[in-house]
Design a protein around this motif. Structure first.
Motif, mmCIF file in Angstrom:
data_model
loop_
_atom_site.group_PDB
_atom_site.id
_atom_site.type_symbol
_atom_site.label_atom_id
_atom_site.label_comp_id
_atom_site.label_asym_id
_atom_site.label_seq_id
_atom_site.Cartn_x
_atom_site.Cartn_y
_atom_site.Cartn_z
ATOM 1 N N MET A 85 11.338 7.186 12.721
ATOM 2 C CA MET A 85 10.901 7.436 14.031
ATOM 3 C C MET A 85 9.754 6.387 14.405
ATOM 4 O O MET A 85 9.902 6.035 15.827
ATOM 5 C CB MET A 85 10.212 8.727 14.294
ATOM 6 N N GLU A 86 9.082 5.854 13.658
ATOM 7 C CA GLU A 86 8.304 4.594 14.049
ATOM 8 C C GLU A 86 9.089 3.446 14.483
ATOM 9 O O GLU A 86 8.676 2.960 15.537
ATOM 10 C CB GLU A 86 7.266 4.351 12.590
ATOM 11 N N ALA A 87 10.164 3.200 13.724
ATOM 12 C CA ALA A 87 10.884 2.070 14.176
ATOM 13 C C ALA A 87 11.600 2.253 15.522
ATOM 14 O O ALA A 87 11.545 1.382 16.373
ATOM 15 C CB ALA A 87 11.989 1.695 12.976
ATOM 16 N N TRP A 88 11.985 3.530 15.801
ATOM 17 C CA TRP A 88 12.399 3.825 16.886
ATOM 18 C C TRP A 88 11.829 3.505 18.154
ATOM 19 O O TRP A 88 11.653 2.903 19.131
ATOM 20 C CB TRP A 88 13.127 5.314 16.933
ATOM 21 N N ASN A 89 10.615 4.188 18.203
ATOM 22 C CA ASN A 89 9.363 4.310 19.016
ATOM 23 C C ASN A 89 8.825 2.480 19.201
ATOM 24 O O ASN A 89 8.507 2.148 20.262
ATOM 25 C CB ASN A 89 8.100 5.089 18.584
ATOM 26 N N ASN A 90 8.900 2.036 18.050
ATOM 27 C CA ASN A 90 8.228 0.339 17.790
ATOM 28 C C ASN A 90 9.360 -0.450 18.595
ATOM 29 O O ASN A 90 8.788 -1.355 19.290
ATOM 30 C CB ASN A 90 8.221 0.077 16.466
ATOM 31 N N ALA A 91 10.752 0.110 18.860
ATOM 32 C CA ALA A 91 11.551 -0.866 19.545
ATOM 33 C C ALA A 91 11.499 -0.488 21.053
ATOM 34 O O ALA A 91 12.479 -1.006 21.503
ATOM 35 C CB ALA A 91 13.024 -0.355 18.859
ATOM 36 N N GLY A 92 10.809 0.461 21.466
ATOM 37 C CA GLY A 92 10.668 0.797 22.801
ATOM 38 C C GLY A 92 11.779 1.522 23.254
ATOM 39 O O GLY A 92 12.187 1.543 24.607
ATOM 40 N N LEU A 93 12.428 2.391 22.429
ATOM 41 C CA LEU A 93 13.657 3.248 22.882
ATOM 42 C C LEU A 93 13.306 4.588 23.275
ATOM 43 O O LEU A 93 12.490 5.268 22.550
ATOM 44 C CB LEU A 93 14.787 3.020 21.673
ATOM 45 N N PRO A 94 14.139 5.217 23.965
ATOM 46 C CA PRO A 94 13.602 6.472 24.334
ATOM 47 C C PRO A 94 14.314 7.790 23.460
ATOM 48 O O PRO A 94 15.227 7.280 22.731
ATOM 49 C CB PRO A 94 14.266 6.837 25.804
ATOM 50 N N ILE A 95 13.703 8.919 23.646
ATOM 51 C CA ILE A 95 14.598 10.070 22.827
ATOM 52 C C ILE A 95 15.393 10.500 23.806
ATOM 53 O O ILE A 95 15.047 10.708 25.218
ATOM 54 C CB ILE A 95 13.273 10.915 22.532
ATOM 55 N N GLY A 151 19.441 13.791 15.016
ATOM 56 C CA GLY A 151 19.021 15.068 15.967
ATOM 57 C C GLY A 151 17.780 14.936 16.790
ATOM 58 O O GLY A 151 17.649 15.271 17.819
ATOM 59 N N LYS A 152 16.736 14.362 16.087
ATOM 60 C CA LYS A 152 15.438 14.002 16.781
ATOM 61 C C LYS A 152 15.651 13.031 17.763
ATOM 62 O O LYS A 152 14.896 12.970 18.911
ATOM 63 C CB LYS A 152 14.426 13.633 15.665
#
Length: 422
Positions: A85-95, A151-152
């Motif tokens: 989740m840190e990597a996904w947020n760090n990449a500036g990507l949305p949920i 899922g998250k």
């Protein structure tokens, strides 16, 4: 023309730093995450020190609901979700509200939820099957970590978990690279995780491959490439990347940490000296050479190596294999370091956590030092100039770093990371 594949997000839960800022600080300052483990002492392990990420209740609450946390005792899923989740947020990507068909996850694991398994066995034996809880399957299936992440985030492309011992993390990165190269995905959340604790580490302690001479001095226990290396220190954690098609990354204005030039995965087939626990040197050399070919570079262009280097008797052989594969030795050899001096051996998470360290070195322009290696092994000193084994972090601007992981079962992986240039 080959698609260019880049890294746009990083995440980590390492023994010496949870989160990219803390981990970067630890690398740059030679901070170890190896500590005394009271549980290992109580269980009379030979090795009573370990590297384990320090996760606060506040951090857990950022990524898991109260309901999810109620029955969660799979450390592998905990670390993997935090890093992923840190990597996904760090990449500036949305949920995503709906499945994102262009994005997937290839997130490896060695085992999943071994403590949950143990808890479940006791309940079943005591005829309490109805008390197992609703999350037992998700926590104990090997693909639990990728399922949680899928899922998250709402991932609609391939969501899977690979497993190949200590090669798992490097393999996940290369599997993601291949999927993007073939045009089957625009981005993949890739990485790997490893459970903590005595049920994971006990088998290695029984094999007598763990360090037992430094129980009173934990930070000195992990000694890759050292003459006084006395076995590896067990560790755990997770590393994660958002790996993306360059066009897709540039379209959304993403920060690019590094480019993946290519790599190779192979096996020595447990032949020619290779066994379940020992490498086939020909296969290791072939893996490195083929990775360099696949990346479209020459061996002379490699500025630094992030080795597998576990602090066992095989460290000298690994260096010898690098010299033969690269055709470089003495003062011509690249700088080389091993993250295991700071974290211990994170097993199935090692390839991903160590690859995060490799990419940070490219992006932040430094090379971290090998602590506990002032007494370089004489067999290594005979092969390469000792100055190539850094004892302290230096400011340096590497263009290409080679990362290798070698695992139980005689399996190998090598990746070439490059500083991004438009």
């Amino acid at each position: 023309m080959k698609k260019r594949v880049v890294i746009t997000g990083l995440g980590v839960a390492a023994p010496n730093g949870v989160g990219i800022p803390a981990f970067t600080h630890a690398l740059q300052n030679g901070i170890s995450g190896i500590r005394h483990d009271a549980q290992l002492e109580e269980l009379q392990f030979s090795c009573q020190i370990a590297g384990q990420p320090q996760i606060s209740e506040e951090l857990k609450a950022q990524y898991f609901t109260e309901l999810e946390l109620r029955g969660l005792n799979s450390t592998g899923i905990l670390y993997g979700v935090i890093a992923g989740m840190e990597a996904w947020n760090n990449a500036g990507l949305p949920i995503n509200e709906n499945p994102d068909w262009d994005s997937g996850a290839i997130f490896g694991a060695g085992t999943s939820g071994i403590d949950k398994f143990r808890e479940s066995i006791y309940k079943i034996d005591e005829l309490q099957i109805r008390k197992l809880g609703s999350t037992v399957v998700a926590q104990t299936m090997n693909s639990g970590v990728s399922a949680y992440l899928g899922g998250k985030i709402g991932l609609g492309n391939q969501v899977t978990t690979n497993s190949s011992a200590c090669t798992t993390g490097a393999e996940a990165i290369l599997m993601a690279y291949d999927r993007i190269q073939s045009g089957q995905a625009k981005r993949i959340l890739a990485g790997s995780t490893s459970d903590s604790g005595p049920y994971i580490w006990g088998g290695f302690d029984a094999l007598r491959v763990c360090s037992s001479k430094f129980n009173d001095k934990p930070e000195e226990g992990s000694r890759p490439m050292s003459a006084s290396a006395a076995g590896f220190v067990p560790g755990s954690g997770a590393g994660a990347f958002v790996i993306e098609d360059l066009e897709a990354a540039q379209e959304r204005g993403a920060v690019i940490y590094a480019e993946i030039l290519g790599g190779n995965i192979n096996s020595g087939g447990q032949r020619d000296g290779g066994t379940m626990t020992a490498p086939n040197s020909i296969a290791v050399q072939r893996c490195i050479k083929t990775a360099i070919e696949n990346a479209g570079i020459s061996a002379d262009e490699i500025d630094a190596i992030n080795g597998h280097l576990t602090a066992t008797t095989k460290d000298s052989l690994e260096i010898e294999n690098w010299t033969k594969a690269l055709g470089r030795n003495g003062a011509d050899f690249p700088y080389i370091n091993s993250l295991k001096s700071l974290t211990g051996h994170c097993l199935s998470a090692s390839g991903s956590v160590e690859s995060v360290a490799a990419v940070l070195q490219l992006h932040e322009e430094f090379l971290f030092g090998n602590i506990n290696c002032s007494d370089l092994h004489p067999e290594i000193a005979a092969l390469i100039d000792p100055s190539k084994v850094l004892l302290k972090t230096i400011k340096f601007n590497p263009k290409i770093i080679a990362k290798a992981s070698f695992g139980f079962g005689d399996v190998n992986a090598c990746i070439l990371f490059k500083k991004f240039e438009n």
